[in-house]
Write an enzyme that holds these catalytic residues in place. Structure first.
Site, PDB file in Angstrom:
ATOM      1  N   LYS A   1     -25.825 -38.982  70.981  1.00 35.46           N
ATOM      2  CA  LYS A   1     -25.433 -40.212  71.702  1.00 35.46           C
ATOM      3  C   LYS A   1     -23.993 -39.985  72.168  1.00 35.46           C
ATOM      4  O   LYS A   1     -23.101 -39.762  71.362  1.00 35.46           O
ATOM      5  CB  LYS A   1     -25.506 -41.401  70.744  1.00 35.46           C
ATOM      6  CG  LYS A   1     -25.081 -42.724  71.368  1.00 35.46           C
ATOM      7  CD  LYS A   1     -25.385 -43.847  70.386  1.00 35.46           C
ATOM      8  CE  LYS A   1     -24.747 -45.164  70.776  1.00 35.46           C
ATOM      9  NZ  LYS A   1     -24.883 -46.156  69.701  1.00 35.46           N
ATOM     10  N   TRP A   2     -23.789 -40.027  73.480  1.00 35.94           N
ATOM     11  CA  TRP A   2     -22.479 -39.728  74.089  1.00 35.94           C
ATOM     12  C   TRP A   2     -21.856 -41.054  74.524  1.00 35.94           C
ATOM     13  O   TRP A   2     -22.296 -41.652  75.480  1.00 35.94           O
ATOM     14  CB  TRP A   2     -22.689 -38.806  75.291  1.00 35.94           C
ATOM     15  CG  TRP A   2     -21.429 -38.309  75.917  1.00 35.94           C
ATOM     16  CD1 TRP A   2     -20.540 -39.027  76.661  1.00 35.94           C
ATOM     17  CD2 TRP A   2     -20.926 -36.968  75.876  1.00 35.94           C
ATOM     18  NE1 TRP A   2     -19.516 -38.227  77.081  1.00 35.94           N
ATOM     19  CE2 TRP A   2     -19.726 -36.953  76.609  1.00 35.94           C
ATOM     20  CE3 TRP A   2     -21.366 -35.781  75.298  1.00 35.94           C
ATOM     21  CZ2 TRP A   2     -18.968 -35.799  76.791  1.00 35.94           C
ATOM     22  CZ3 TRP A   2     -20.629 -34.632  75.478  1.00 35.94           C
ATOM     23  CH2 TRP A   2     -19.438 -34.656  76.213  1.00 35.94           C
ATOM     24  N   ASP A   3     -20.813 -41.445  73.820  1.00 36.95           N
ATOM     25  CA  ASP A   3     -20.250 -42.785  74.009  1.00 36.95           C
ATOM     26  C   ASP A   3     -18.883 -42.722  74.696  1.00 36.95           C
ATOM     27  O   ASP A   3     -18.207 -41.689  74.684  1.00 36.95           O
ATOM     28  CB  ASP A   3     -20.096 -43.407  72.603  1.00 36.95           C
ATOM     29  CG  ASP A   3     -20.062 -44.926  72.615  1.00 36.95           C
ATOM     30  OD1 ASP A   3     -20.010 -45.519  73.699  1.00 36.95           O
ATOM     31  OD2 ASP A   3     -20.081 -45.518  71.509  1.00 36.95           O
TER      32      ASP A   3
ATOM     33  N   ASP B   1     -20.961 -43.564  64.968  1.00 41.24           N
ATOM     34  CA  ASP B   1     -19.515 -43.403  64.808  1.00 41.24           C
ATOM     35  C   ASP B   1     -19.121 -43.389  63.326  1.00 41.24           C
ATOM     36  O   ASP B   1     -19.663 -44.137  62.519  1.00 41.24           O
ATOM     37  CB  ASP B   1     -18.863 -44.614  65.500  1.00 41.24           C
ATOM     38  CG  ASP B   1     -17.391 -44.402  65.741  1.00 41.24           C
ATOM     39  OD1 ASP B   1     -16.859 -43.391  65.273  1.00 41.24           O
ATOM     40  OD2 ASP B   1     -16.793 -45.262  66.406  1.00 41.24           O
TER      41      ASP B   1
ATOM     42  N   ASN C   1     -15.674 -45.781  74.923  1.00 40.21           N
ATOM     43  CA  ASN C   1     -15.453 -47.172  74.526  1.00 40.21           C
ATOM     44  C   ASN C   1     -14.233 -47.834  75.119  1.00 40.21           C
ATOM     45  O   ASN C   1     -13.648 -48.723  74.508  1.00 40.21           O
ATOM     46  CB  ASN C   1     -15.408 -47.253  73.000  1.00 40.21           C
ATOM     47  CG  ASN C   1     -16.814 -47.222  72.440  1.00 40.21           C
ATOM     48  OD1 ASN C   1     -17.579 -48.157  72.634  1.00 40.21           O
ATOM     49  ND2 ASN C   1     -17.176 -46.148  71.783  1.00 40.21           N
TER      50      ASN C   1
ATOM     51  N   ASP D   1     -24.451 -53.446  73.837  1.00 42.14           N
ATOM     52  CA  ASP D   1     -24.175 -53.680  72.416  1.00 42.14           C
ATOM     53  C   ASP D   1     -24.738 -55.026  71.980  1.00 42.14           C
ATOM     54  O   ASP D   1     -24.733 -55.343  70.790  1.00 42.14           O
ATOM     55  CB  ASP D   1     -22.659 -53.662  72.160  1.00 42.14           C
ATOM     56  CG  ASP D   1     -22.180 -52.246  71.900  1.00 42.14           C
ATOM     57  OD1 ASP D   1     -23.015 -51.333  71.859  1.00 42.14           O
ATOM     58  OD2 ASP D   1     -20.955 -52.058  71.743  1.00 42.14           O
TER      59      ASP D   1
ATOM     60  N   CYS E   1     -23.925 -43.776  76.680  1.00 44.11           N
ATOM     61  CA  CYS E   1     -23.511 -45.064  76.134  1.00 44.11           C
ATOM     62  C   CYS E   1     -22.077 -45.291  76.586  1.00 44.11           C
ATOM     63  O   CYS E   1     -21.308 -44.342  76.736  1.00 44.11           O
ATOM     64  CB  CYS E   1     -23.591 -44.986  74.613  1.00 44.11           C
ATOM     65  SG  CYS E   1     -23.018 -46.476  73.780  1.00 44.11           S
TER      66      CYS E   1
HETATM   67  C1  DGJ Z   1     -20.202 -48.614  71.140  1.00 41.68           C
HETATM   68  C2  DGJ Z   1     -21.680 -48.382  71.145  1.00 41.68           C
HETATM   69  O1  DGJ Z   1     -22.284 -49.130  72.144  1.00 41.68           O
HETATM   70  C3  DGJ Z   1     -22.239 -48.727  69.787  1.00 41.68           C
HETATM   71  O2  DGJ Z   1     -23.624 -48.588  69.776  1.00 41.68           O
HETATM   72  C4  DGJ Z   1     -21.601 -47.809  68.770  1.00 41.68           C
HETATM   73  O3  DGJ Z   1     -21.980 -46.488  69.019  1.00 41.68           O
HETATM   74  C5  DGJ Z   1     -20.093 -47.966  68.818  1.00 41.68           C
HETATM   75  N1  DGJ Z   1     -19.588 -47.788  70.155  1.00 41.68           N
HETATM   76  C6  DGJ Z   1     -19.423 -46.982  67.894  1.00 41.68           C
HETATM   77  O4  DGJ Z   1     -18.076 -46.987  67.999  1.00 41.68           O
END
Ligand code: DGJ
Length: 731
Positions: A480-482, A371, A484, A552, A530
């Site tokens: 890496k496809w996140d 990120d 949050n 995390d 992710c």
């Molecule tokens: C959450 C992910 O699990 C972390 O590894 C990282 O990529 C952060 N988001 C970045 O915002």
């Protein structure tokens, strides 16, 4: 043929290599569930069903004077609605006349080769080595003409039955589906069953809970729009005496990445019903005449060999039948370093190259820029949605940065969070109507970001185009496809008021389309999923992502528990696991030994590491490669239970041909002057000899000795010492 229909007895028997699943039509054309368990050939198991006049459990009208036939007490393959069965149900439909009723009776069936395919939803596929047959049973309500097609694909050698349902509106007016489960299974007596699930929270995903079935509905659910950190779409029903190695258990894994429900009810007669499917809270889907709705698939298995037997079935299946990417089996995955815990948002192109250079000496083969590389992303309050490079940070531009990394002999990976938008972003300023927000009610903020309405085609297209244009602009090897945050404020500006109940499911369908389009057109890129760690770690995501970031929380000892829970279902090769600076009291070797219980990598600032630590990491990266096949494709055994307090934790990978094994042991708190501890191995050939190094000496022992006597673990060692024993068969 793995599916046998006996015309005379009206039974359907579904045979996998070691189990049988049986149903029968009859009794007013209802489809009854008869049996799921060890193979019984085509024996008609209906003799087990007894009928009594059950007070207050009514009878269908056309059973006439017959009072002993109640749907409340008969095992069903898929339930009716308002036909006298008061248990948890498979379907809730509001018919065009406003009535809530479904009385599905058998009308036809067909059997064909190969697995079923679902519209817009992922499902398992057959490999060249698999025998797969599919049965479709059509149930119809004679009044509303609503049909439910029950779908069963039998993966014979794999011991998996994939199940789903398809609803068809055969009437001439619209209907509303308010609940639709993918599977329903009735056990005639479930009083000795336990239910196992994988609850958790952010940073502590997939812990293990086991509880006895009691007389109420046990409900495992996510209402978060993602499969969630809090529960996993997976449950096990296990006989009370079942343990790791022995006894009967049934696994149910839902291939769905949104809100879900799994409900198990022990009823008044000790019958046990399990249903599983899309979460029904705020779910409502309209079907016009002729329209169909497919549910996600459930992967069901039966194991007579305890939880280990069940895990092996799932591991083999997930490694072969979910994801077609070459990175699953054919192309070795590189050791990676991720910038997140090394720098968070505070990096630029120069810093990245510094980390990459130092990491190369650790045996790292790929750097992942996490990120912070795009838009105005200097912290987590801005930038999401603006998928173009931040020129203040990556001054040389992305193609040049990637070239510099390639010159170091390394690969380059990049992070995205495409389903989200920051209010402080060009995307939001241009399209505020693309977020999920209920009119007149400001949306819930989470990590100061909003959710894009990815059920909308134009939003999907924006994401596909903007992500693709970055992927095509440089030589990118990994994504890496996140995501949050959870999905709230269910509302789409593109749907009329009476279709807002479709939003949560349309979100998931939109996600699958986006992933199909991006991943399908980039077969040479490896994708990792992710969700703030492991908040969307589910079998459907594994159709797209070769691996998923586990958590995390990179504390190694917590990871032991997390891997243990995950391993009930998910194979080692699917779990992202990194060595980080967390838990400084744990030696690097031990951190690495634990990260090798997943897809190995680093998450620290390599440029700040001491020379000797760099050397240790290099050794561990080499070890990861040396044991790659054993670790990723062997049979995994849980040798200790980290949820039971003890002094040691241990796990083992055994090659399929039993020629080799890898045993990892981590000491937690060996008590002073305490007893000698032994780790008993599993899965070896009892009659063969195995060579291993033990306390600097060559040791040759039979599989029998190692499995029954165990390995004595040196005890005069510091806490958190790790031992990795590699065993090779001799002779
Ligand atoms: C959450 C992910 O699990 C972390 O590894 C990282 O990529 C952060 N988001 C970045 O915002």
């Amino acid at each position: 043929m793995s599916i046998v229909y006996n015309e005379k007895k009206k039974t359907f028997s579904l045979h996998t290599a070691s189990a049988t699943y049986q149903m029968k039509t009859g009794n007013l054309n209802y489809v009854k569930h008869l049996y799921y368990g060890p193979s019984i050939c085509d024996e008609d198991m209906s003799y087990r069903i007894r009928r009594y006049d059950r007070g207050f459990s009514g009878n269908p009208y056309d059973s006439l004077e017959e009072r002993t036939f109640s749907l409340d007490a008969q095992p069903q393959e898929f339930t009716t609605q308002q036909q006298g069965d008061f248990r948890i149900n498979s379907i809730e439909v509001c018919n065009s006349d406003g009535s809530f009723s479904f009385d599905g009776r058998y009308v036809s069936h067909r059997i064909y080769e190969g697995p079923f395919v679902l519209k817009g939803l992922p499902a398992a596929f057959a490999t060249d080595r698999d025998t797969v047959d599919t049965l479709e049973i059509v149930l119809e309500d004679a009044v509303s003409k609503v049909q439910v097609v029950l779908l069963y694909s039998v993966f014979e050698e794999k011991n998996i039955i994939m199940r789903a349902a398809r609803v068809r509106n055969g009437g001439n007016k619209a209907i509303r589906l308010e609940r639709i489960m993918s599977c329903c299974i009735d056990y005639l007596n479930g009083s000795n069953m336990d239910i196992l699930s994988l609850p958790g929270r952010y940073g502590q995903e997939r812990q293990v809970e086991r509880q006895p079935m009691t007389h109420h509905v046990h409900r495992i659910r996510s209402g978060r729009g993602i499969s969630s950190h809090q529960q996993n779409p997976f449950i096990v029903l296990a006989e009370r005496s079942t343990n790791e190695d022995h006894g009967a258990c049934y696994g149910f894994a839902l291939m769905y990445s949104g809100s879900f429900t799994a409900e198990a009810e022990l009823d008044q007669y000790d019958q046990l019903r399990l249903v599983m499917g899309i979460g029904d809270s705020m779910f409502c889907y309209s079907l016009d005449p002729g329209e169909e709705f497919d549910t996600p698939a459930v992967l069901m298995t039966f194991s007579a060999d305890g939880l280990t037997g069940m895990s092996h079935i799932y591991h083999d299946f997930f490694r072969n039948n979910l994801n077609r990417s070459k990175f699953v089996r054919d192309v070795r995955r590189p050791v990676l370093i991720n910038t997140w815990e090394a720098a968070f948002f505070d990096f630029d192109d120069v810093k990245l190259i510094e980390i990459a250079k130092a990491a190369r000496d650790m045996g790292v083969e790929m750097i992942v820029m996490d990120d912070g590389w795009y838009g105005k992303r200097d912290d987590d309050n801005a930038g999401l949605g603006d998928w173009y490079v931040n020129q203040d940070k990556i001054r040389c531009g992305l193609p040049d940065l990637v070239r510099q990394v390639s010159k170091l002999g390394m690969k380059f990976g990049i992070w995205f969070e495409p389903e989200m938008v920051s209010e402080d972003s060009d995307l939001y300023r241009a399209h505020p109507e693309w977020v999920m927000e209920i009119p007149g009610r400001p949306a819930v903020r989470s990590r100061n970001q909003l959710v894009l309405d990815i059920g909308r085609r134009e939003v999907q297209d924006y994401i596909i185009e903007s992500v693709n244009s970055i992927l095509d602009s440089a030589d990118i090897y990994y994504v890496k496809w996140d995501i949050n945050r959870a999905v709230t404020d269910l509302w789409s500006n593109a749907l009329p008021a009476d279709r807002q109940g479709e939003v949560p499911h349309r979100y998931v369908l939109g996600l699958y389309r986006i992933l199909d389009e991006i991943i399908g057109t980039h077969p040479d890129i490896m994708f990792e999923g992710c969700a703030g760690g492991g908040g969307r770690f589910d079998p459907a995501m594994l159709v797209y992502f070769t691996q998923i970031w586990s958590s995390d929380n990179t504390k190694p000892l917590d990871n032991i528990r997390l891997h243990y829970g995950s391993s009930l279902l998910y194979p080692v090769c699917s779990m992202g696991a990194h060595v980080s600076d967390a838990s400084p009291m744990v030696p690097l070797e031990t951190k690495a030994a634990i990260a090798m219980c997943g897809t190995f990598g680093f998450e620290l600032d390599a440029s700040q590491m001491k020379k000797e630590d760099i050397r240790t990491c290099r050794k561990m990266s080499e070890l990861y490669h040396r044991y790659y096949n054993l670790n990723f494709f062997g049979d995994y055994y849980r040798l200790t239970d980290p949820f039971i307090p003890g002094n040691l934790e241990s796990w083992e990978n055994v090659a399929k041909d039993r020629n080799e094994a890898l045993v990892t042991v981590v000491t937690e708190h060996l008590t002073v002057n305490g007893p000698q501890e032994y780790i008993r191995l599993k899965g070896l050939d009892p009659d063969r000899l195995y060579r291993m190094e033990h306390e600097g000496k060559d040791l040759v022992l039979s599989g029998m000795a190692l499995m029954h006597g165990g390995i004595p673990i040196p005890r005069e060692v510091p806490d958190f010492t790790s031992f990795i024993y590699h065993l090779t068969a001799v002779g």
